[in-house]
Design a protein around this motif. Sequence first.
Motif, PDB file in Angstrom:
ATOM      1  N   GLU A  52       0.835  -1.211   0.000  1.00 40.12           N
ATOM      2  CA  GLU A  52       0.000   0.000   0.000  1.00 40.12           C
ATOM      3  C   GLU A  52       0.869   1.261   0.000  1.00 40.12           C
ATOM      4  N   LYS A  53       1.971   1.235   0.761  1.00 36.83           N
ATOM      5  CA  LYS A  53       2.876   2.384   0.762  1.00 36.83           C
ATOM      6  C   LYS A  53       3.509   2.581  -0.612  1.00 36.83           C
ATOM      7  N   SER A  56       0.942   4.238  -2.842  1.00 34.56           N
ATOM      8  CA  SER A  56       0.789   5.653  -2.487  1.00 34.56           C
ATOM      9  C   SER A  56       1.961   6.481  -3.009  1.00 34.56           C
ATOM     10  N   LYS A  60       1.787   9.519  -5.937  1.00 31.90           N
ATOM     11  CA  LYS A  60       2.300  10.874  -5.714  1.00 31.90           C
ATOM     12  C   LYS A  60       3.307  11.262  -6.791  1.00 31.90           C
TER      13      LYS A  60
END
Length: 373
Positions: A52-53, A56, A60
């Motif tokens: 998930e990181k 993300s 970005k």
Amino acid sequence: MASTTSHLIAKFDKVEMKLESIRIAEADHPVRPEDDLLEEELHARCVLRCAEKEISLLEKRIHRHEHPRLFHYFVCGRGSKVVRMRDELRTAALEKERRSADVSSVGAAVLEQRRKQSELSERATRRKQLESESLSLFNSVVDAQPPTAALEQCTTHRQQCITEMVPEQLLLCVLSGHVEGMARGLHLFERALEFYQEALLLRKQVQIVNLNTCAEPDQRSVHTERRLNVQARMGKVTDAAGMVAMQAYRDVGMLLSSFPQEAKTRYPQLCGSLGAIAYPEAMMNDELFELPGTTADDTPRFGCDVRDNLNVISQCVTITVQHLSTLEEVRTAVSATIDQWGQQISDWDAKIASERKNMFDSARASAIAARGP
């Protein structure tokens, strides 16, 4: 009587059949430890959070390159970089889905594991209930039969062993108290020994102060004050040594005088040395520990008295160590005797159980024969 026994045996057989099925189920369905599954679940969740990181972070970066600000306008190949990062984002999304599926799978396995453990616990509780019921039925059948000669003989011998073992157990408790008391007495004698050794060291300090007084007459008042302080400490130390030594002597004497006679009767060889080794006669004199020269000027006689007392206490320590060793040997012998009686009781218990099993089998055979074909 026979019908009641037959009914009990039939009920016993039904209970044993249920027990056998439960034992088979427990043997055929081993349960995996829950800790292993919990560790797997924790690892799967950690990997999912990492995925998930990663998503993300990629989102970005894509947004930053698609909507550049300031120096991002000057980045070469922004378009191709965005395409590459979108491919990485799709790959990361697929990885996240796989990790999420792993978490769900492990979570379901944990729930299933808990369900199995709950069933296992219920099965174990049921097994214990059936075992208790089976034992009760077994005893009811056996107790309803007249005792055999072999059973009566085994029961009698077992009771005799218990009768012989109980006094040994009581004696062991008394001896344990004597061992602890003798150890405390030894500690007190050793403490008194340390006090007298400290007193000799303080006496040497007094002698050094006296020499310094002669060498430095102008410092006489300082040395005199120091000598008086050391002598005061020396007086306290010797007084404490005498009190501790007499307390140790009284405590040890009470232990030796109250030593159980039954121990001497049962273990004469081990207990013989307790009365053969006596403490120095000087310990009977309370004035032995009243030393001169502790608060006044030091005297040669004081040093001799301290050394004499030191030798007396050293003898007391040696004798107390021997007494303590003897008491421990007697206690060990009593403990070994108790273990022997306990082993004999266990052997008779096994024979009694075997004989009761034979009685039950005989009653079952009679009940089956009475039913007929």
